[in-house]
Scaffold this motif. Structure first.
Motif, PDB file in Angstrom:
ATOM      1  N   LEU A  17      54.351  42.541 -15.089  1.00  0.00           N
ATOM      2  CA  LEU A  17      55.426  41.887 -15.833  1.00  0.00           C
ATOM      3  C   LEU A  17      54.926  40.768 -16.742  1.00  0.00           C
ATOM      4  O   LEU A  17      55.710  40.191 -17.499  1.00  0.00           O
ATOM      5  CB  LEU A  17      56.480  41.333 -14.866  1.00  0.00           C
ATOM      6  CG  LEU A  17      57.212  42.383 -14.014  1.00  0.00           C
ATOM      7  CD1 LEU A  17      58.255  41.717 -13.133  1.00  0.00           C
ATOM      8  CD2 LEU A  17      57.852  43.448 -14.889  1.00  0.00           C
ATOM      9  N   GLY A  18      53.650  40.393 -16.630  1.00  0.00           N
ATOM     10  CA  GLY A  18      53.084  39.431 -17.559  1.00  0.00           C
ATOM     11  C   GLY A  18      52.811  38.067 -16.956  1.00  0.00           C
ATOM     12  O   GLY A  18      53.338  37.707 -15.905  1.00  0.00           O
ATOM     13  N   ALA A  54      44.704  34.466 -12.951  1.00  0.00           N
ATOM     14  CA  ALA A  54      44.695  33.637 -14.154  1.00  0.00           C
ATOM     15  C   ALA A  54      43.399  33.838 -14.938  1.00  0.00           C
ATOM     16  O   ALA A  54      43.412  33.937 -16.179  1.00  0.00           O
ATOM     17  CB  ALA A  54      44.879  32.168 -13.788  1.00  0.00           C
ATOM     18  N   TYR A  55      42.278  33.916 -14.238  1.00  0.00           N
ATOM     19  CA  TYR A  55      40.991  34.091 -14.907  1.00  0.00           C
ATOM     20  C   TYR A  55      40.924  35.449 -15.607  1.00  0.00           C
ATOM     21  O   TYR A  55      40.440  35.555 -16.743  1.00  0.00           O
ATOM     22  CB  TYR A  55      39.850  33.967 -13.905  1.00  0.00           C
ATOM     23  CG  TYR A  55      38.482  33.976 -14.540  1.00  0.00           C
ATOM     24  CD1 TYR A  55      37.937  32.816 -15.080  1.00  0.00           C
ATOM     25  CD2 TYR A  55      37.730  35.151 -14.607  1.00  0.00           C
ATOM     26  CE1 TYR A  55      36.694  32.823 -15.672  1.00  0.00           C
ATOM     27  CE2 TYR A  55      36.486  35.175 -15.198  1.00  0.00           C
ATOM     28  CZ  TYR A  55      35.961  34.005 -15.724  1.00  0.00           C
ATOM     29  OH  TYR A  55      34.726  34.011 -16.309  1.00  0.00           O
ATOM     30  N   GLU A  56      41.421  36.492 -14.940  1.00  0.00           N
ATOM     31  CA  GLU A  56      41.400  37.828 -15.533  1.00  0.00           C
ATOM     32  C   GLU A  56      42.296  37.907 -16.770  1.00  0.00           C
ATOM     33  O   GLU A  56      41.998  38.622 -17.724  1.00  0.00           O
ATOM     34  CB  GLU A  56      41.851  38.870 -14.507  1.00  0.00           C
ATOM     35  CG  GLU A  56      40.834  39.115 -13.393  1.00  0.00           C
ATOM     36  CD  GLU A  56      41.337  40.138 -12.388  1.00  0.00           C
ATOM     37  OE1 GLU A  56      42.549  40.477 -12.453  1.00  0.00           O
ATOM     38  OE2 GLU A  56      40.539  40.585 -11.540  1.00  0.00           O
ATOM     39  N   GLN A  57      43.391  37.146 -16.756  1.00  0.00           N
ATOM     40  CA  GLN A  57      44.343  37.224 -17.859  1.00  0.00           C
ATOM     41  C   GLN A  57      43.982  36.324 -19.040  1.00  0.00           C
ATOM     42  O   GLN A  57      44.296  36.650 -20.182  1.00  0.00           O
ATOM     43  CB  GLN A  57      45.744  36.844 -17.353  1.00  0.00           C
ATOM     44  CG  GLN A  57      46.295  37.783 -16.302  1.00  0.00           C
ATOM     45  CD  GLN A  57      46.518  39.190 -16.826  1.00  0.00           C
ATOM     46  OE1 GLN A  57      47.041  39.376 -17.928  1.00  0.00           O
ATOM     47  NE2 GLN A  57      46.120  40.179 -16.053  1.00  0.00           N
ATOM     48  N   GLY A  58      43.328  35.171 -18.760  1.00  0.00           N
ATOM     49  CA  GLY A  58      43.094  34.242 -19.863  1.00  0.00           C
ATOM     50  C   GLY A  58      41.856  33.384 -19.743  1.00  0.00           C
ATOM     51  O   GLY A  58      41.705  32.416 -20.506  1.00  0.00           O
ATOM     52  N   LEU A  84      53.210  33.126 -13.587  1.00  0.00           N
ATOM     53  CA  LEU A  84      53.020  31.676 -13.527  1.00  0.00           C
ATOM     54  C   LEU A  84      54.347  30.948 -13.341  1.00  0.00           C
ATOM     55  O   LEU A  84      54.401  29.900 -12.674  1.00  0.00           O
ATOM     56  CB  LEU A  84      52.330  31.170 -14.789  1.00  0.00           C
ATOM     57  CG  LEU A  84      50.887  31.629 -15.016  1.00  0.00           C
ATOM     58  CD1 LEU A  84      50.253  30.827 -16.143  1.00  0.00           C
ATOM     59  CD2 LEU A  84      50.052  31.489 -13.750  1.00  0.00           C
ATOM     60  N   GLY A  85      55.418  31.478 -13.904  1.00  0.00           N
ATOM     61  CA  GLY A  85      56.740  30.873 -13.696  1.00  0.00           C
ATOM     62  C   GLY A  85      57.146  30.914 -12.232  1.00  0.00           C
ATOM     63  O   GLY A  85      57.642  29.917 -11.683  1.00  0.00           O
ATOM     64  N   ILE A 112      56.033  37.463  -6.647  1.00  0.00           N
ATOM     65  CA  ILE A 112      54.790  37.389  -7.418  1.00  0.00           C
ATOM     66  C   ILE A 112      53.980  38.667  -7.233  1.00  0.00           C
ATOM     67  O   ILE A 112      53.437  39.228  -8.200  1.00  0.00           O
ATOM     68  CB  ILE A 112      53.968  36.156  -7.000  1.00  0.00           C
ATOM     69  CG1 ILE A 112      54.679  34.874  -7.440  1.00  0.00           C
ATOM     70  CG2 ILE A 112      52.567  36.206  -7.609  1.00  0.00           C
ATOM     71  CD1 ILE A 112      54.050  33.606  -6.901  1.00  0.00           C
ATOM     72  N   ALA A 113      53.905  39.139  -5.978  1.00  0.00           N
ATOM     73  CA  ALA A 113      53.199  40.403  -5.718  1.00  0.00           C
ATOM     74  C   ALA A 113      53.831  41.544  -6.509  1.00  0.00           C
ATOM     75  O   ALA A 113      53.130  42.382  -7.103  1.00  0.00           O
ATOM     76  CB  ALA A 113      53.226  40.707  -4.220  1.00  0.00           C
TER      77      ALA A 113
END
Length: 554
Positions: A110-111, A48-52, A116-117, A102-103
């Motif tokens: 896939l984004g 999450a930190y790397e993405q946003g 997160l979903g 998730i992995a």
């Protein structure tokens, strides 16, 4: 010497848990799932930190918390409708599959929405696990004192998971990748599920339970909330638990602010303080068992709640790293003591039919309290400053414990399910220790009998003992009315103890509400305790004497 004996007794209680195959499998499976989920939290936060950045880290927490908060009471219905072992197995296998997905989503890029979903789905599925675990635990113990020891063991695993899981997640990131860390969580959860498949659960008639529930799925989901609201003991324990969890949410904010602002230390101090709390929790496991053997669970629960708040209020007085480290260790001790005593109190105060849904309501309230504590404390620190905020939150729990002290003391005298009063009124059960009575009460089953129906017939084989909760019966011996019995009376003991056919016929004069006890737990309770066996002989002697005088018995 007394301390050494107490510690030996506490360790023996934990060892006793692992000597019971079903308890051992449940505890080890729980440990694996805890480590897996704590390990999973590290790559999820890093991703999450790397993405946003920090904003997405916060959003990730909300995505995991809010759906689970809504779903928890409904997911808990599964624990009362179906086999609890099956619910645990399916939950872990589903979580393992989601961790693997998730992995895969991270590996295929896939984004964020997909990752997160899937994380939100994993959190929602997880809400079924705790209610089922807490509901099945009382049915797996073989000795009365094992329930507290089993809850202490699970709490100690939770404390261990706080630092073992993140350490494993960090190690996997260091030597591998995000995908590897997520996949490892899936493997641990799958191993947990395999262990759970080996638990031998007593089959329950779930179809009958569904037929007896006319209020529908929504009504069933709300039954746990209604049960908590209707029972003063549950309101007290769950209410104090929620207050403690509000402070626990505050601690997640305080640990960062204390390390970085109050003490001016680096980010590594945040992990160090959390580790101190985890290690304190392990020590708290032994302390909980030692105290529980000498004081009631209500007192133990109150002490745990008290010890959650006092360290926070003391930190501004001595803002030194070593002292703060010690205070977080004390909080860790308090966490284990509170969890083990509180969960046992809830388990003992709820009937088996609704226990899963009570814990579902409890999970929802806990998650809501955790979120409220985190948000409220962030605003409190901003408004009042760290020192005042620590004192405010630190004094909240001691004040509540002082207000609730009389009620907590009453818990020690009255703890146990509502059916306990019926058992205490039976002469052969009255000599049993409170813990033995509580375990016996968990074996009671409810039975309805319509007016005019025969409950038992003279000459038949006997396999149950009966307690009259409401209504009246007539007892006939050789067709002659011997006596009439009502609420609090009992029958059926002679055929079980003496292993003879029923000696009388019992017919319902009115509609009856009965509590029944199967042969095996009845015989174990009566014959396994000398004073109870003597009381049973006295009861049988009086009743058989009445038979010879022209009255009947059963």
């Amino acid at each position: 010497m007394a301390l050494r004996a107490s510690l030996a007794e506490a360790l023996g209680a934990v060892a006793g848990v692992f000597r019971v195959p079903n308890l051992r499998r449940l505890e080890l499976a729980y440990a694996l799932s805890l480590v897996g989920l704590w390990a999973y939290s590290v790559p999820m936060v890093v991703y999450a930190y790397e993405q946003g950045g920090p904003a997405l880290v916060g959003a990730t927490g909300l995505v995991r918390l809010l759906p689970a908060l809504v779903v928890a009471p409904f997911a808990a219905v599964l624990a009362d409708r179906h086999s609890r072992r099956l619910v645990l197995v399916c939950t872990d296998f589903t979580r393992a599959v989601l961790a693997g997905l998730i992995a895969l989503a991270v590996a295929l890029d896939l984004g964020v929405v997909v990752v997160l979903g899937l994380g939100g789905l994993l959190a929602m599925v997880s809400t079924a696990f705790e209610p089922a675990k807490n509901a099945i635990l009382p049915s797996l113990v073989e000795q009365p004192d094992q329930l507290t020891a089993a809850n202490v063991t699970t709490s100690s695993f939770e404390s261990s998971g706080i630092f073992v899981g993140p350490a494993l997640g960090g190690l996997l990131l260091a030597v591998g990748s995000l995908e590897l860390a997520f996949a490892a969580t899936g493997v641990l959860l799958a191993c947990s599920a395999l262990l759970l498949t080996r638990i031998e659960e007593q089959p329950a008639d779930m179809e009958e339970q569904r037929e007896k529930s006319p209020e529908g799925f929504l009504g069933e989901a709300l039954a746990g909330i209604r049960a908590v609201a209707a029972d003063s003991r549950l309101r007290l324990v769950v209410g104090l638990f929620c207050a403690q969890v509000i402070v626990a949410g505050a601690v997640t904010v305080f640990v960062v602010v204390i390390a970085l602002e109050l003490l001016g230390l680096g980010q590594g101090a945040v992990g160090l303080f959390n580790s101190a709390a985890g290690l304190g929790g392990l020590f708290g496991s032994l302390l909980a068992l030692v105290i529980a053997g000498r004081r009631g669970l209500g007192t133990l629960f109150g002490l745990g709640i008290l010890a959650w708040g006092v360290p926070l209020a003391l930190i501004p007085l001595v803002p030194e790293p070593a002292f703060v480290l010690l205070m977080f260790a004390v909080i860790g001790v308090a966490n284990t003591v509170t969890d083990s005593a509180g969960l046992t109190l809830i388990q003992r105060a709820t009937s088996d039919e609704v226990r899963g849904r009570v814990f579902g309501a409890f999970e929802a309230l806990v998650m809501g309290s955790l979120g409220f504590g985190t948000i409220a404390t962030a605003g409190l620190v901003e408004l009042l400053g760290i020192d005042v905020a620590l004192v405010v939150m630190g004094t909240l729990l001691p004040a509540l414990v002082l207000l609730c002290a009389p009620s907590l003391r009453r818990l020690d005298a009255e703890q146990g399910p509502p059916e306990l009063a019926l058992l205490r009124g039976v002469p052969m059960f009255a000599p049993l220790a409170p813990a033995s009575l509580e375990l016996l009460s968990s074996e009671l089953k409810r039975m309805r009998v319509a007016q005019g129906e025969e409950v038992i017939r003279q000459g038949d084989h006997g396999n149950r003992f009966y307690l009259i909760e409401s209504g009246e019966v007539d007892v006939f011996e050789d067709g002659i009315l011997a006596r009439r019995e009502g609420p609090g009376d009992f029958f059926g003991e002679i055929a079980l103890i003496r292993d003879v056919p029923r000696t009388a016929t019992v017919r319902a004069v009115t509609d009856l509400d009965l509590m029944t006890l199967e042969r095996e737990p009845f015989i174990a309770a009566v014959t396994g305790h000398a004073p109870s066996a003597e009381a049973a002989d006295a009861v049988i002697g009086r009743r058989l004497g009445s038979v010879r005088a022209g009255a009947g018995s059963v």
